[in-house]
Design an enzyme around this catalytic site. Structure first.
Site, PDB file in Angstrom:
ATOM      1  N   SER A   1      30.757  77.237  46.368  1.00 22.37           N
ATOM      2  CA  SER A   1      31.251  77.601  47.696  1.00 22.37           C
ATOM      3  C   SER A   1      32.597  78.286  47.508  1.00 22.37           C
ATOM      4  CB  SER A   1      31.447  76.351  48.555  1.00 22.37           C
ATOM      5  OG  SER A   1      30.238  75.641  48.637  1.00 22.37           O
TER       6      SER A   1
ATOM      7  N   CYS B   1      29.999  69.417  54.152  1.00 22.73           N
ATOM      8  CA  CYS B   1      29.808  70.070  52.853  1.00 22.73           C
ATOM      9  C   CYS B   1      30.063  69.094  51.709  1.00 22.73           C
ATOM     10  CB  CYS B   1      30.730  71.274  52.712  1.00 22.73           C
ATOM     11  SG  CYS B   1      30.505  72.071  51.107  1.00 22.73           S
TER      12      CYS B   1
ATOM     13  N   TRP C   1      24.778  69.963  48.189  1.00 23.85           N
ATOM     14  CA  TRP C   1      24.093  70.071  46.906  1.00 23.85           C
ATOM     15  C   TRP C   1      23.918  68.679  46.310  1.00 23.85           C
ATOM     16  CZ3 TRP C   1      28.857  72.355  47.934  1.00 23.85           C
ATOM     17  CH2 TRP C   1      29.979  71.755  47.350  1.00 23.85           C
TER      18      TRP C   1
ATOM     19  N   ASP D   1      26.225  72.401  54.189  1.00 22.81           N
ATOM     20  CA  ASP D   1      26.244  73.176  52.948  1.00 22.81           C
ATOM     21  C   ASP D   1      26.345  72.126  51.840  1.00 22.81           C
ATOM     22  OD1 ASP D   1      26.369  75.479  51.410  1.00 22.81           O
ATOM     23  OD2 ASP D   1      28.545  75.497  51.377  1.00 22.81           O
TER      24      ASP D   1
HETATM   25  C1  LIG Z   1      25.281  76.148  47.722  1.00 22.25           C
HETATM   26  C2  LIG Z   1      25.985  75.408  46.633  1.00 22.25           C
HETATM   27  C3  LIG Z   1      27.362  75.318  46.621  1.00 22.25           C
HETATM   28  C4  LIG Z   1      28.002  74.617  45.614  1.00 22.25           C
HETATM   29  N1  LIG Z   1      29.346  74.553  45.611  1.00 22.25           N
HETATM   30  C5  LIG Z   1      29.989  73.859  44.646  1.00 22.25           C
HETATM   31  C6  LIG Z   1      31.414  73.785  44.625  1.00 22.25           C
HETATM   32  O1  LIG Z   1      32.092  74.352  45.484  1.00 22.25           O
HETATM   33  N2  LIG Z   1      31.984  73.096  43.626  1.00 22.25           N
HETATM   34  C7  LIG Z   1      31.256  72.457  42.649  1.00 22.25           C
HETATM   35  O2  LIG Z   1      31.841  71.866  41.760  1.00 22.25           O
HETATM   36  N3  LIG Z   1      29.906  72.521  42.640  1.00 22.25           N
HETATM   37  C8  LIG Z   1      29.262  73.215  43.604  1.00 22.25           C
HETATM   38  N4  LIG Z   1      27.896  73.303  43.569  1.00 22.25           N
HETATM   39  C9  LIG Z   1      27.167  72.739  42.417  1.00 22.25           C
HETATM   40  C10 LIG Z   1      27.079  73.815  41.318  1.00 22.25           C
HETATM   41  O3  LIG Z   1      26.252  74.872  41.726  1.00 22.25           O
HETATM   42  C11 LIG Z   1      26.454  73.287  40.018  1.00 22.25           C
HETATM   43  O4  LIG Z   1      25.240  72.696  40.327  1.00 22.25           O
HETATM   44  C12 LIG Z   1      27.346  72.299  39.316  1.00 22.25           C
HETATM   45  O5  LIG Z   1      28.548  72.898  38.913  1.00 22.25           O
HETATM   46  C13 LIG Z   1      26.648  71.753  38.083  1.00 22.25           C
HETATM   47  O6  LIG Z   1      26.216  72.836  37.292  1.00 22.25           O
HETATM   48  P1  LIG Z   1      26.235  72.766  35.723  1.00 22.25           P
HETATM   49  O7  LIG Z   1      25.645  74.035  35.210  1.00 22.25           O
HETATM   50  O8  LIG Z   1      27.572  72.381  35.239  1.00 22.25           O
HETATM   51  O9  LIG Z   1      25.249  71.585  35.435  1.00 22.25           O
HETATM   52  P2  LIG Z   1      23.755  71.683  34.881  1.00 22.25           P
HETATM   53  O10 LIG Z   1      23.774  71.966  33.438  1.00 22.25           O
HETATM   54  O11 LIG Z   1      23.006  72.594  35.759  1.00 22.25           O
HETATM   55  O12 LIG Z   1      23.303  70.207  35.106  1.00 22.25           O
HETATM   56  C14 LIG Z   1      22.980  69.773  36.423  1.00 22.25           C
HETATM   57  C15 LIG Z   1      22.107  68.565  36.348  1.00 22.25           C
HETATM   58  O13 LIG Z   1      21.011  68.867  35.511  1.00 22.25           O
HETATM   59  C16 LIG Z   1      20.642  67.735  34.787  1.00 22.25           C
HETATM   60  N5  LIG Z   1      20.754  68.021  33.341  1.00 22.25           N
HETATM   61  C17 LIG Z   1      21.328  69.097  32.751  1.00 22.25           C
HETATM   62  N6  LIG Z   1      21.231  69.021  31.413  1.00 22.25           N
HETATM   63  C18 LIG Z   1      20.571  67.875  31.170  1.00 22.25           C
HETATM   64  C19 LIG Z   1      20.164  67.233  29.985  1.00 22.25           C
HETATM   65  N7  LIG Z   1      20.401  67.744  28.780  1.00 22.25           N
HETATM   66  N8  LIG Z   1      19.520  66.041  30.108  1.00 22.25           N
HETATM   67  C20 LIG Z   1      19.266  65.494  31.311  1.00 22.25           C
HETATM   68  N9  LIG Z   1      19.628  66.055  32.453  1.00 22.25           N
HETATM   69  C21 LIG Z   1      20.263  67.222  32.391  1.00 22.25           C
HETATM   70  C22 LIG Z   1      21.544  66.633  35.222  1.00 22.25           C
HETATM   71  O14 LIG Z   1      20.897  65.947  36.255  1.00 22.25           O
HETATM   72  C23 LIG Z   1      22.735  67.335  35.771  1.00 22.25           C
HETATM   73  O15 LIG Z   1      23.384  66.565  36.719  1.00 22.25           O
HETATM   74  C24 LIG Z   1      27.246  73.998  44.583  1.00 22.25           C
HETATM   75  C25 LIG Z   1      25.853  74.081  44.601  1.00 22.25           C
HETATM   76  C26 LIG Z   1      25.227  74.777  45.599  1.00 22.25           C
HETATM   77  C27 LIG Z   1      23.729  74.863  45.586  1.00 22.25           C
HETATM   78  N1  LIG Z   2      25.316  69.998  41.515  1.00 21.83           N
HETATM   79  C1  LIG Z   2      25.962  69.163  40.816  1.00 21.83           C
HETATM   80  O1  LIG Z   2      25.422  68.795  39.850  1.00 21.83           O
HETATM   81  C2  LIG Z   2      27.270  68.625  41.258  1.00 21.83           C
HETATM   82  C3  LIG Z   2      28.425  69.404  41.445  1.00 21.83           C
HETATM   83  C4  LIG Z   2      29.596  68.804  41.882  1.00 21.83           C
HETATM   84  C5  LIG Z   2      29.568  67.417  42.099  1.00 21.83           C
HETATM   85  N2  LIG Z   2      28.427  66.734  41.853  1.00 21.83           N
HETATM   86  C6  LIG Z   2      28.293  65.317  42.098  1.00 21.83           C
HETATM   87  O2  LIG Z   2      28.510  65.141  43.457  1.00 21.83           O
HETATM   88  C7  LIG Z   2      29.203  63.949  43.676  1.00 21.83           C
HETATM   89  C8  LIG Z   2      30.522  64.278  44.389  1.00 21.83           C
HETATM   90  O3  LIG Z   2      31.366  64.899  43.483  1.00 21.83           O
HETATM   91  P1  LIG Z   2      32.810  65.349  43.875  1.00 21.83           P
HETATM   92  O4  LIG Z   2      33.576  65.474  42.605  1.00 21.83           O
HETATM   93  O5  LIG Z   2      32.763  66.458  44.796  1.00 21.83           O
HETATM   94  O6  LIG Z   2      33.344  64.120  44.711  1.00 21.83           O
HETATM   95  P2  LIG Z   2      33.858  62.684  44.245  1.00 21.83           P
HETATM   96  O7  LIG Z   2      35.233  62.859  43.762  1.00 21.83           O
HETATM   97  O8  LIG Z   2      32.874  62.003  43.368  1.00 21.83           O
HETATM   98  O9  LIG Z   2      33.830  61.949  45.640  1.00 21.83           O
HETATM   99  C9  LIG Z   2      34.738  62.288  46.686  1.00 21.83           C
HETATM  100  C10 LIG Z   2      34.963  61.107  47.573  1.00 21.83           C
HETATM  101  O10 LIG Z   2      33.741  60.805  48.257  1.00 21.83           O
HETATM  102  C11 LIG Z   2      33.555  59.404  48.161  1.00 21.83           C
HETATM  103  N3  LIG Z   2      32.164  59.032  48.385  1.00 21.83           N
HETATM  104  C12 LIG Z   2      31.251  58.576  47.505  1.00 21.83           C
HETATM  105  N4  LIG Z   2      30.102  58.279  48.137  1.00 21.83           N
HETATM  106  C13 LIG Z   2      30.292  58.542  49.451  1.00 21.83           C
HETATM  107  C14 LIG Z   2      29.477  58.441  50.608  1.00 21.83           C
HETATM  108  N5  LIG Z   2      28.221  58.008  50.561  1.00 21.83           N
HETATM  109  N6  LIG Z   2      30.003  58.813  51.772  1.00 21.83           N
HETATM  110  C15 LIG Z   2      31.254  59.282  51.869  1.00 21.83           C
HETATM  111  N7  LIG Z   2      32.073  59.390  50.815  1.00 21.83           N
HETATM  112  C16 LIG Z   2      31.600  59.037  49.611  1.00 21.83           C
HETATM  113  C17 LIG Z   2      34.080  59.053  46.802  1.00 21.83           C
HETATM  114  O11 LIG Z   2      34.346  57.666  46.742  1.00 21.83           O
HETATM  115  P3  LIG Z   2      34.042  56.717  45.483  1.00 21.83           P
HETATM  116  O12 LIG Z   2      33.820  57.612  44.286  1.00 21.83           O
HETATM  117  O13 LIG Z   2      35.239  55.872  45.362  1.00 21.83           O
HETATM  118  O14 LIG Z   2      32.831  55.945  45.855  1.00 21.83           O
HETATM  119  C18 LIG Z   2      35.349  59.868  46.789  1.00 21.83           C
HETATM  120  O15 LIG Z   2      36.371  59.212  47.471  1.00 21.83           O
HETATM  121  C19 LIG Z   2      29.395  63.305  42.315  1.00 21.83           C
HETATM  122  O16 LIG Z   2      28.320  62.428  42.088  1.00 21.83           O
HETATM  123  C20 LIG Z   2      29.317  64.483  41.375  1.00 21.83           C
HETATM  124  O17 LIG Z   2      28.871  64.147  40.077  1.00 21.83           O
HETATM  125  C21 LIG Z   2      27.300  67.316  41.483  1.00 21.83           C
END
Ligand SMILES: Cc1cc2nc3c(=O)[nH]c(=O)nc-3n(C[C@H](O)[C@H](O)[C@H](O)COP(=O)(O)OP(=O)(O)OC[C@H]3O[C@@H](n4cnc5c(N)ncnc54)[C@H](O)[C@@H]3O)c2cc1C
Ligand SMILES: NC(=O)c1ccc[n+]([C@@H]2O[C@H](COP(=O)([O-])OP(=O)(O)OC[C@H]3O[C@@H](n4cnc5c(N)ncnc54)[C@H](OP(=O)(O)O)[C@@H]3O)[C@@H](O)[C@H]2O)c1
Ligand SMILES: Cc1cc2nc3c(=O)[nH]c(=O)nc-3n(C[C@H](O)[C@H](O)[C@H](O)COP(=O)(O)O)c2cc1C
Length: 707
Positions: free
Chosen positions: A446, A659, A706, A704
Site C-alpha cells: 500500500s 487496512c 492481506w 484493503d
Molecule cells: C493489497 C496489498 C497491500 C499490501 N500492503 C502491505 C504493506 O503496506 N506493508 C507490508 O508490509 N505488507 C503489505 N502487503 C503484504 C505484501 O504484499 C507481502 O505479502 C509481504 O511483504 C510478504 O511478502 P514476502 O515476499 O516477504 O513473503 P513471501 O516469501 O511471499 O512469503 C509469504 C508467505 O508465504 C509462505 N512461505 C513463503 N516461503 C515459505 C517456505 N519456504 N515455507 C513455508 N511457507 C512459506 C509463508 O506463509 C509466508 O508467510 C500487502 C499485500 C497486499 C495484497
Molecule cells: N502478507 C504477509 O505475509 C504479511 C505482511 C505484513 C504483515 N503480515 C502479518 O500480518 C500481521 C500484522 O503485521 P503488522 O506488522 O502489520 O502488525 P503487528 O505489529 O503484528 O500488529 C499491530 C498491532 O495489532 C495488534 N493485533 C493483533 N491481533 C489483533 C486483532 N485481532 N485485532 C486488533 N489488533 C490486533 C497487535 O497486537 P499483539 O501483537 O500484541 O497481539 C499489535 O498491537 C502479522 O501476523 C504479520 O506477520 C503479513
C-alpha cells in the site's frame, strides 16, 4: 556545410538508433514467435481448425490462474492426448462462446480480487455475461456449452472465490452444463494442494464426458531450449523484464515493463534495540518516469530470489559453470504455453529474476523432477513425496523446504549453503524446469505517501516477514527481506548478532548489467496498481480509518492527501478555511509506544496542518490493558467511541476504512462496527449484517487487507 563535429554526431546518433532499433527488432521478433498461430481467427475457428477439444480461459492478475490453466491443458494432453487452447479473455470474442462445438469443453480458471471482483482481464467478459440482455452470437442460450470451473481466492477475504461462484451460477442460468465440481483454491493455506485435490476427480468427470481414454502421450515438452553459440550479447536478457528495459528505452512503464525507480531514502521505522522485528520505510523516485499514482493505490515491487537459493538450484541442476550461457526458448505449442519470461536469457538470470525458487516447493513441481533423479533412491523418495500428501506435509512443508532443498534432501546431499558446490547434479531437461516452477511474482505494498504533497515519489512501509518452521529455524519472506537487505546495503549497515536484521538473506542487488546501481544508491523495478480504496471527495464527511501495524500505510497517504487539500484551501480561503471540515479519525495499534509506533514523529505535524481535524486514537497492546487484563486493541477503542461512530456513519454519511491483517484484526473490527450499528439502530444481528453489506455496496465501508 555541416562541420566535422556535426557529421560525427550524426553518425553516432545514427549508429545508436540502429542499435536501438536492432535490439527492438530482435526482441519483437522473439515476441512474435510466441504468438498463437492464426491469431486473426476467432477461438472457435482455431479450435476446429487445429483439432483441439478444450479451450481454457484464465482470469489472472499475478499469474497463478494462468499457471493452473496451463497445467490443466498440459495434463489433458499428457493423460488423454487431447489438445487445448489456453486463452486470455481479453483477446477473445467471448460472445462466440455459444458456438462452442458440443464435443468440446470450455475450462474457466478465475481468480477473485478487490471486493469479490474479477481480475482486470476478465472484467469485460464478466460484465457481458452478467448483463440482463446478454447477447451471444445466436442469442442468450448456452445449452450446448459444457464447462469446467476452477476458482482461485483467499479465505481471508469476505467474498471468497466470488468470481467463479458468479460465473458458475450465471453459466448454469444460461443453460450451460458443468462437468465435475467447481474447484476452489485458497491462497491463504495451500492453493497447490487444493488444486491437486480437485483435479483428479475433475479429469475423471471430463474423460467420462468427452469419451477420453487414459495413457495417451505421457510427458510432453512445452518448450525447445537451445544453448546459443552465436548471439548478440546486447540482445540477451540478463534480468530485464521487458525489451524496452533491455534497450534502455525510457517511458511506457506498466505492470509488464516496471520502472527501475531510484531508492532515495530507506530507514528503519521501529526503534532500534527495542523491537525484535524490522519495518522499513522506503522512498522511490518516480520523477520523469511517466509513473503516476493516487492515494490508496498499491505499488508492485519486483524482488529477486535470494542468492543462496539461486546458487543452490544452479548447483543442483549442474548449471553453475554454465550460469552465463545464453539460451533461446521457443514454445512448442504457443496455444498452450507462452515462454513465461523474455528470452534469449541465461540460466542465472532465470533463477535470479524470472522463476520462483524461494517459495515452499509444491508436490506438482516435485512430480516433474521424479523421472530425472540422479539415482534410484532419489527417484523413490521424490516419488513418495510427490504422491503422499501426509509425507509431503510432515517433511517438506513442515521444514518450509524450497525446490532446490528438496532435490538435495532426496539425493542425500547436505542442504547447508556452504556445501552447495558438492550437490549431486540432476539431469533435467531444462524445458521441464521452466514448465514446473512458478514465475517470480511481484509483491504489492500500500503506498504510504500522497501525490498531493509528493508527486515525484512513492513511499512504502514494509515489515520484514520472518517466521519459523516446525524445527524452529528461521524462514524469511522473499520481497520484504529483499527490501530490508536493500536498505541495509544502501545505508552500509551491518547488523550484529541479536539484531532482528541479522541473518537476513543475501540478495544480488546490482540488477542486470549493474543497471540498478546508481552512485551508491539502488534501483528497484516497480509499477503502480490502481485501487478503489479512496477518500470521499467532500471534506465535510467524517472519515474513520482503522490501520494497526503496517495497516497504517495507506492512511499516512490519506492524511497527507488531506494535508495537501488543506494547504490549497487555506491559500484560497484564508486560515479559517477548515472550519467546516469533518473529523478524520485514525485508529492505530501497535505493541508499545516507544517500540513500533509507526510515523509517531509525523502525526503531530499533520494534526497541526489540519487544524486538529485529525484525531489519533492509539492502542498499545502490550502496554495498556483492559480492566480484565486482556489486550486492548483498536476495536476496543472503537467500541469506547461508539456514540460518535454511530453518528458519523448513520447521520453524517461517514466513510469507514480498514487496512492491514485480514483474518483476525479486520474481521474483529468489522464485528465491532456491526455491533455498533445493531445497538444504535435497535436492530437484530442479521439486520446488522445487512447494514454492513449495504455500507460496502455503497462504497462507505472499504477494506484493503492481506493475510
Ligand atoms: C493489497 C496489498 C497491500 C499490501 N500492503 C502491505 C504493506 O503496506 N506493508 C507490508 O508490509 N505488507 C503489505 N502487503 C503484504 C505484501 O504484499 C507481502 O505479502 C509481504 O511483504 C510478504 O511478502 P514476502 O515476499 O516477504 O513473503 P513471501 O516469501 O511471499 O512469503 C509469504 C508467505 O508465504 C509462505 N512461505 C513463503 N516461503 C515459505 C517456505 N519456504 N515455507 C513455508 N511457507 C512459506 C509463508 O506463509 C509466508 O508467510 C500487502 C499485500 C497486499 C495484497
Ligand atoms: N502478507 C504477509 O505475509 C504479511 C505482511 C505484513 C504483515 N503480515 C502479518 O500480518 C500481521 C500484522 O503485521 P503488522 O506488522 O502489520 O502488525 P503487528 O505489529 O503484528 O500488529 C499491530 C498491532 O495489532 C495488534 N493485533 C493483533 N491481533 C489483533 C486483532 N485481532 N485485532 C486488533 N489488533 C490486533 C497487535 O497486537 P499483539 O501483537 O500484541 O497481539 C499489535 O498491537 C502479522 O501476523 C504479520 O506477520 C503479513
Ligand atoms: C489485492 C488482493 C485482493 C484479493 N481479493 C480477493 C477476494 O476478494 N476474494 C478472494 O477469494 N480472493 C481474493 N484475493 C486472492 C487472489 O484471488 C488469489 O491470491 C489468487 O491466487 C490470485 O491469482 P492470480 O495470481 O492469477 O492473480 C485477493 C488477492 C489480492 C492480492
Amino acid at each position: 556545410m555541416p562541420g566535422i563535429l556535426t557529421i560525427v554526431l550524426a553518425a553516432v546518433i545514427g549508429l545508436v538508433s540502429v542499435y536501438f532499433l536492432q535490439g527492438l527488432l530482435i526482441s519483437s521478433k522473439k515476441e512474435e514467435e510466441v504468438q498463437p498461430e492464426n491469431d486473426e481467427d476467432d477461438f472457435i475457428q482455431r479450435l476446429v481448425q487445429q483439432k483441439r477439444r478444450i479451450v481454457v480461459f484464465y482470469g489472472s492478475q499475478t499469474g497463478t490462474a494462468e499457471g493452473f490453466a496451463i497445467h490443466i491443458a498440459r495434463e489433458a494432453k499428457e493423460r488423454y492426448g487431447v489438445s487445448s487452447l489456453v486463452l486470455d479473455f481479453e483477446n477473445e470474442e467471448m460472445e462466440k462462446l455459444d458456438q462452442l462445438p458440443d464435443d468440446c469443453v470450455a475450462v474457466f480458471v478465475m481468480a477473485t480480487y478487490g471486493e469479490g471482483e474479477p481480475t482486470d482481464n476478465a472484467v469485460q467478459f464478466m460484465d457481458f455475461l452478467q448483463s440482463s440482455d446478454v447477447a451471444f452470437s445466436n442469442g442468450d442460450n448456452l445449452s450446448n456449452v459444457n464447462y469446467v470451473a476452477l476458482g482461485l481466492g483467499n479465505k481471508t477475504y469476505e467474498l471468497y472465490n466470488e468470481t467463479i461462484k458468479q460465473l458458475d451460477s450465471r453459466l448454469r442460468e444460461l443453460g450451460a452444463n458443468r462437468v465435475g465440481e467447481v474447484g476452489m483454491g485458497d491462497d491463504d493455506t495451500n492453493i497447490d494442494e487444493d488444486y491437486l485435490a480437485w483435479k483428479d476427480p475433475m479429469f475423471e468427470a471430463l474423460a467420462a464426458h468427452m469419451g477420453l481414454e487414459e495413457g495417451a502421450t505421457g510427458e510432453i515438452s512445452d518448450y525447445a531450449v537451445t544453448e546459443l553459440e552465436e548471439y548478440n550479447p546486447k540482445a540477451v536478457f540478463e534480468g530485464e523484464h521487458h525489451p524496452r528495459a533491455l534497450n534502455s528505452v525510457k517511458g511506457g512503464h506498466d505492470a509488464k515493463n516496471p520502472f527501475a525507480a531510484l531508492v532515495t531514502e530507506a530507514r528503519e521505522l521501529f526503534v532500534d534495540g527495542t523491537a525484535d522485528r524490522s519495518c522499513v520505510h522506503m522512498e522511490f523516485d518516480i520523477s520523469d518516469s511517466g509513473v503516476t499514482y493516487q492515494h490508496g493505490d498499491h505499488v508492485a515491487v519486483w524482488p529477486v530470489n535470494a542468492e543462496p537459493q539461486v546458487e543452490r538450484i544452479l548447483a543442483v541442476l549442474g548449471l553453475s559453470s554454465k550460469r552465463h550461457q545464453p539460451i533461446s526458448i521457443k514454445s512448442l505449442d504457443p496455444a498452450i504455453a507462452k515462454v513465461p519470461f523474455p528470452q534469449p536469457t541465461t540460466y542465472e538470470a532465470i533463477f535470479r529474476y524470472y522463476l520462483d525458487v524461494s517459495g515452499l516447493a509444491s508436490r506438482q513441481s516435485l512430480a516433474a523432477f521424479v523421472h530425472h533423479a540422479p539415482n534410484e533412491a532419489a527417484h523413490e523418495k521424490l516419488q513418495q513425496l510427490s504422491k503422499d500428501k501426509d509425507l509431503f506435509m510432515s517433511t517438506v512443508a513442515a521444514q518450509g523446504l524450497r525446490i532446490g532443498e528438496v532435490l538435495q534432501m532426496v539425493a542425500g546431499d547436505s542442504m547447508l549453503s556452504q556445501d552447495v558446490a558438492s550437490s549431486t547434479p540432476w539431469q533435467v531437461s531444462f524445458d521441464r524446469v521452466i514448465s514446473s516452477l512458478p514465475r517470480l511474482a511481484p509483491r504489492y505494498y500500500s503506498i504510504s505517501s500522497s501525490p498531493k504533497l509528493f508527486p515525484n515519489k512513492i513511499d512504502i512501509t514494509t515489515v520484514a516477514l520472518r517466521f519459523q518452521n516446525e524445527q524452529g529455524s528461521d524462514l524469511y519472506g522473499l520481497a520484504s527481506n529483499f527490501v530490508s537487505a536493500l536498505k541495509m546495503k544502501q545505508n552500509n549497515e551491518a547488523p550484529q548478532l541479536g539484531d532482528p536484521r541479522y541473518g537476513t538473506p543475501i540478495y544480488h542487488l546490482d540488477g542486470p548489467r549493474r543497471k540498478y546501481v546508481d552512485q551508491e544508491k539502488y534501483r528497484v523495478p516497480i509499477s503502480v496498481r490502481r485501487s478503489t480504496f479512496r477518500l470521499p471527495t467532500s471534506t465535510k464527511v467524517p472519515i474513520i480509518m482503522v490501520g494497526p501495524g503496517t495497516g497504517v500505510a495507506p492512511f499516512r497517504s490519506f492524511v497527507q492527501d488531506r494535508v495537501g487539500t488543506a494547504i490549497k484551501t487555506k491559500e484560497k480561503l484564508g486560515p479559517d478555511a477548515l472550519r467546516d471540515w469533518a473529523d478524520i479519525t485514525l485508529y492505530y495499534g501497535c505493541r508499545r509506544n516507544n517500540e513500533d509506533f509507526l510515523y509517531s514523529d509525523e502525526w503531530p505535524d499533520y494534526q497541526k496542518q489540519l487544524d486538529d481535524k485529525l484525531k489519533l486514537r492509539v492502542s498499545f497492546s502490550r502496554e495498556v490493558f483492559k480492566e480484565d487484563g486482556s489486550k486492548k486493541y483498536v476495536q476496543d477503542l472503537i467500541w469506547e467511541d461508539r456514540a460518535g461512530i454511530a453518528d458519523a456513519m448513520l447521520n453524517k454519511n461517514g466513510y469507514f476504512y480498514i487496512c492491514g491483517e485480514g483474518k483476525g484484526m479486520a474481521q474483529d473490527v468489522e464485528a465491532v462496527l456491526e455491533r455498533i450499528l445493531v445497538e444504535s439502530k435497535g436492530i437484530d444481528a442479521q439486520d446488522g449484517h445487512a447494514e454492513l453489506k449495504k455500507l460496502k455496496e455503497r462504497g462507505r465501508l472499504l477494506l484493503d487487507v492481506w493475510s
